[in-house]
Structure formats: C-alpha cells, structure tokens
Design a protein around this motif. Structure first.
Motif, PDB file in Angstrom:
ATOM      1  N   LEU A   6      -4.289 -10.632  -8.427  1.00 39.87           N
ATOM      2  CA  LEU A   6      -5.419  -9.990  -8.344  1.00 39.87           C
ATOM      3  C   LEU A   6      -5.756  -9.161  -9.400  1.00 39.87           C
ATOM      4  O   LEU A   6      -4.879  -8.185  -9.393  1.00 39.87           O
ATOM      5  CB  LEU A   6      -5.525  -9.430  -7.047  1.00 39.87           C
ATOM      6  N   SER A   8      -8.443  -6.418 -11.117  1.00 43.70           N
ATOM      7  CA  SER A   8      -9.722  -5.542 -10.783  1.00 43.70           C
ATOM      8  C   SER A   8     -10.382  -5.272 -12.070  1.00 43.70           C
ATOM      9  O   SER A   8      -9.926  -5.423 -12.997  1.00 43.70           O
ATOM     10  CB  SER A   8      -9.435  -4.260 -10.086  1.00 43.70           C
ATOM     11  N   TRP A  17      -6.951  -3.266  -4.263  1.00 47.00           N
ATOM     12  CA  TRP A  17      -6.639  -4.831  -3.323  1.00 47.00           C
ATOM     13  C   TRP A  17      -5.982  -4.787  -2.219  1.00 47.00           C
ATOM     14  O   TRP A  17      -5.681  -5.459  -1.474  1.00 47.00           O
ATOM     15  CB  TRP A  17      -5.978  -5.495  -4.360  1.00 47.00           C
ATOM     16  N   VAL A  20      -7.015  -6.461   1.093  1.00 44.30           N
ATOM     17  CA  VAL A  20      -7.118  -7.716   0.912  1.00 44.30           C
ATOM     18  C   VAL A  20      -5.690  -8.295   0.886  1.00 44.30           C
ATOM     19  O   VAL A  20      -5.566  -9.617   1.249  1.00 44.30           O
ATOM     20  CB  VAL A  20      -8.044  -8.095  -0.585  1.00 44.30           C
ATOM     21  N   PRO A  33      -1.067  -7.934  -6.762  1.00 44.92           N
ATOM     22  CA  PRO A  33      -2.262  -6.972  -7.417  1.00 44.92           C
ATOM     23  C   PRO A  33      -1.805  -6.475  -8.826  1.00 44.92           C
ATOM     24  O   PRO A  33      -0.626  -5.852  -8.925  1.00 44.92           O
ATOM     25  CB  PRO A  33      -2.637  -6.107  -6.244  1.00 44.92           C
ATOM     26  N   HIS A  76     -12.196  -9.665 -11.341  1.00 45.41           N
ATOM     27  CA  HIS A  76     -13.253  -9.162 -10.569  1.00 45.41           C
ATOM     28  C   HIS A  76     -13.686  -8.237 -11.604  1.00 45.41           C
ATOM     29  O   HIS A  76     -13.037  -7.704 -12.406  1.00 45.41           O
ATOM     30  CB  HIS A  76     -12.848  -8.085  -9.461  1.00 45.41           C
ATOM     31  N   MET A 234     -13.636  -6.264  -2.192  1.00 49.63           N
ATOM     32  CA  MET A 234     -12.189  -5.775  -1.759  1.00 49.63           C
ATOM     33  C   MET A 234     -12.400  -4.256  -1.042  1.00 49.63           C
ATOM     34  O   MET A 234     -11.506  -4.217   0.042  1.00 49.63           O
ATOM     35  CB  MET A 234     -11.538  -5.432  -2.821  1.00 49.63           C
ATOM     36  N   PRO A 238     -13.164  -6.583   3.048  1.00 49.61           N
ATOM     37  CA  PRO A 238     -11.767  -7.339   2.731  1.00 49.61           C
ATOM     38  C   PRO A 238     -11.245  -8.571   3.395  1.00 49.61           C
ATOM     39  O   PRO A 238     -10.770  -9.289   2.780  1.00 49.61           O
ATOM     40  CB  PRO A 238     -10.909  -5.984   2.887  1.00 49.61           C
TER      41      PRO A 238
END
Length: 501
Positions: A6, A8, A17, A20, A33, A76, A234, A238
């Motif tokens: 993940l 961001s 995150w 999530v 993350p 993201h 997020m 979430p």
C-alpha cells in the motif's frame, strides 16, 4: 497468500493505512504499508536529492523482500507514480496494480503536470523561490480540500492527517516517470471515489470519445469499483476500501465495454429528423444558415468536455450539435457550432477565450443580428456560462444549459471563482435561463445542478426547467423516445422565443 503493498499519496506515510491494513490482515492477507523516503513524519525530512526514482527504489526493495507469490500493489494519488515505476521493474512479481482515486500516468509524465488545480500545478513546476528548500509544505487543516474531496473523513481523522503530514520533496512531483511498457501488460483495477468527482459512468463516456490511452481500459483484465466517499477512503471508509481491495485481488469488478462495430453514443444520429440547411465554416466556427433574408438571431452551441485534442471528428461535427444547429436554422435563426480547447480540466481559461472569440465573430457577421444572441452550454462546458451570467450583455437574450456541470467537481481542481455558475447566477438579474436536466443524470453532475438551482431560487433568477423523463446524459443521440424529442423541441422553441421577444 496474497500480499498487499500500500503506497499513499502526497504528504502521507504508511500510517494512513492503519485501519485498512488491520481489516485486510483480519481476512488473512499479508499487508505492507509503505512509508516512502522522507514521508514518515516532520522529524525526519527528506534530503534535497529525494526524487521520484528514490521512491520507486523504496517500493522495489519492499517487493523484493515480500515472500508471498501474489503481490497486489496499490497506489493512492501521487503514490501511483512510484507504484507504476516499481511494477514496471518487477512485473513478474505483480498480480495486479490498483489505482486508488489516481490517474493513469504515462511514460515521461510527472505527477505535477497531472495536478488538476492550475494554481497548485504552477507552484509545483515553476521556479523555486530563494527560500525554497526543495520541499512542498503540507496544506493547513482547512486546505486539504484543494488536494481532493475530504467528504466522509471524520474530524479526528482530518486532524490526524494535518498533524502527521510531512513536507513532500518537490523532485518527487517534478521528475518524469519512466516506464518500459512492461507494467501496461499487468492486470489493473481502478477504485473511483465518487464524492471526488469520478465514476465508472464518467470513465465509460471518456472511453467513448476515443482517447488512445483510455481505450486500454476496455481490456478484460481491467476492472473498476466505486466508493461513495471522498479522496481519502482509507480514512473515510476503511472497511469498504478493504473489501474492495480483496475483491480486486480476486479479479472482480466492473468491466468497461467497447462494442465491436457499434458507433460511440456521441456519433449516433440526432433524435430529430431536421431539414438540411447550408453550413459555412469560418476558422473554428460553423454557421448553419436559415433560408431567410436580412440579419437573423443566432444561437451559439458550446460543447462540453474535456474532449481529448486527438478526438475526431471534433465536437462541431458531432451529430447532436449539428442537429441542434440545423434545427434552429430550419426555424429561422443562425445555428452556430464551434470547437474550443477544453482538452483537460486545466483548460477552462483558454476555452472561455475561444467562446468569446467565436461570439465576437458571429455577432460581426452581417447575416446575424448581433443584438439578439443566445448561448447554449452542454455538459462540462456548463462552467463556461459563468462569465456570461456574471456580466450579462444587453445583446445576450438567453443562456441555455443542457445536462450541464454547474460547479466544478472536486477532482477537477478548478479553483478559479470565475467558473462557478452557482455564484455567478446571483448577478444574472432577469436574464432568461433555460435548463434541460435528465432524470438519469450522472450523480456527480446532478449535485451541481441542484446547487445551482438552489442559488437561482434564492436570488429569484429567471430559470425555466425542461425535464427529460428517463433521459440520459447525451440523450439527444441515445434516447429515441417521445419524451426526449419533446424536450429538445421545448428547449429550442423557448430559446428562440426569448430571441424574438
């Protein structure tokens, strides 16, 4: 086991995150993350050499450390740039790329060049000031909206976002993304946050315009989901986001269509069978001329957008606009179609210049009664009516708008107050406004129409509404129904009535 990586967007790190990641781990997934170099907190700022390649290397190293056979990598906002760069280098490790409310950057494009807000974009790509340390400070607590809708984000989460945000290294946004093409062969999913102004319907419509980059979105390996929230799901949703990511990893989601041999909706025939009239082309303007002597009133039809510059035919040759122009010509007025340069959401200023130039050309034509002109705006071109509402000219007898955007969508980044019809209508006085709205409007645009109508009612503007029961956005070439035909006839005759009064 599926592993999620993940990444961001601007000003944030892996901490964003947290909820999530917890939901995904509860489902049995492995979750990583990412905190990119310099994005952990304000105590450990990025050095002056931190650029996009630094962040790509961060993600590549993490992918190499993940032991799971399937890696779903999520980007993201800005995060899609290092995600694509890393996936392009390690395509054999990636099961799917997820664009979370993010664009589709191409080789050679920087993140800054894709920022919709012109003011922010100019600040990012312009020359650094003498006090610039190579980092962009995060927005103040009330400034996040400029980077995307904060709809749905709880107050405590918005406070956390502001408290933990770190300055973004300028070079991460200005360095071009470099891709070999390997990433384009990977399955992908787009997660669209509708409160930020994106939706599957909007993307499907853009695909229909024939942009070559968007045609790839009809590949069956490409799927889409919508989340009814703003740009930071997020933080605002979430649980829903975690569920969508799990479904994306399983290959689920909506698939766009490209019907073989079928004409795009904007190139289908006009719903009325109108008599043909002579058409004359002058630069970017076409005059559809009536069989009449002496100067005649004119209706200028302003197309929507953004329409990619490569689109052919251009809007003034689309059957819907030609149909409208020929129809008003058959009724004794000059119908005008034009091409303007609304190719991206940052182009409203130059599109407005094009419309003004076209109006000046039309009013100067001896076959036109320059004191009796109406302007008719469509779809995303609706924002362009604000100039004319805010400062009505005596020769402007009517403004019409059909399935329009009447306020900028959050993801467009259009912050110029000049392009806000809901504000401008308060200065319109008794200028007649004919608004055609469709029952099955794209939800994001319907909200802007209601905002406009509330403002119009408050200031007692002269608005006439023409409703299209069962009508879709672009109904004039889609909905071959009596209700649709009646709506076109009513709107045209209303506008012409104002020109003749």
């Amino acid at each position: 086991m599926t592993a999620f990586v993940l990444v961001s967007g601007t000003f944030t790190g892996g901490w964003v995150w947290q909820e999530v990641a917890a939901r995904l781990r509860e489902s049995g997934a492995e979750v990583h993350p990412v905190t990119l170099t310099g994005m952990g907190d304000r105590r450990h700022l990025a050095g002056p050499d931190t650029d996009l390649e630094t962040h790509v290397d961060d993600v590549v190293r993490l992918i190499d450390e993940v032991d799971a056979p399937q890696v779903v990598i999520v980007g993201h906002d800005y995060g899609i740039h290092p995600v694509l760069g890393a996936a392009d280098r390690r395509p054999q490790r990636i099961a799917r790329v997820v664009h979370l409310d993010a664009g589709i950057p191409q080789d050679g494009e920087s993140a800054a060049r894709l920022v919709a807000d012109e003011t922010v974009r100019d600040r990012l790509v312009g020359p650094a000031g003498s006090d610039d340390d190579g980092r962009i400070p995060p927005p103040a607590a009330d400034g996040w909206q400029r980077w995307g809708s904060t709809s749905g984000v709880p107050e405590d989460a918005l406070t956390l976002l502001s408290d933990r945000a770190a300055p973004q290294p300028r070079a991460t946004l200005t360095q071009p993304l470099r891709l070999s093409g390997a990433v384009s062969e990977l399955p992908s999913t787009g997660v669209l946050c509708t409160a930020n102004g994106s939706s599957i319907a909007v993307v499907q419509a853009m695909v229909g315009l024939g942009h070559p980059h968007l045609k790839a979105l009809t590949d069956p390996r490409v799927t889409f989901f919508e989340l009814a929230t703003g740009h930071w799901p997020m933080l605002s949703a979430p649980g829903e986001l975690a569920e969508v990511l799990l479904r994306a990893a399983a290959g689920e989601g909506h698939r766009l269509t490209e019907a073989a041999g079928e004409q795009p909706s904007h190139l289908r025939p006009f719903i009325l069978d109108v008599p043909e009239r002579h058409r004359e082309r002058v630069g970017q303007v076409d005059l559809h001329l009536p069989d009449a002597d002496g100067p005649r009133p004119a209706v200028v039809f302003v197309h929507g957008g953004p329409v990619p510059a490569e689109t052919r035919p251009t809007p003034r040759d689309w059957p819907g606009f030609v149909g409208y122009a020929q129809y008003v010509a058959s009724l004794g007025a000059v119908g005008v179609t034009l091409d303007h340069r609304l190719h991206g959401v940052g182009d409203y200023g130059r599109a407005a210049e094009d419309v003004t130039a076209a109006v000046d050309l039309v009013r100067a034509d001896p076959r036109v009664d320059g004191e009796r002109v109406a302007l008719w705006f469509f779809s995303g071109g609706g924002l362009l009516c604000a100039d004319w509402l805010a400062s009505p000219r005596p020769w402007l007898r009517c403004v019409a708008a059909t399935y329009p955007a009447l306020a900028p969508l959050p993801s467009w980044g259009v912050t110029d107050a000049r392009f806000r019809p809901a504000t401008a209508v308060r200065e319109a006085g008794r200028l007649p406004i004919v608004l055609t709205r469709v029952e099955l409007e794209v939800a994001e645009l319907a909200v802007t129409v209601e905002e406009f109508l509330a403002a119009a009612e408050d200031c007692e503007a002269a608005v006439e509404i023409v409703d299209v029961p069962g009508g879709h956005h672009g109904f004039e070439t889609i909905d071959h129904t009596e209700q649709a035909r009646d709506a076109v006839t009513r709107a045209v005759r209303s506008v012409l009535g104002h020109l003749r009064s």
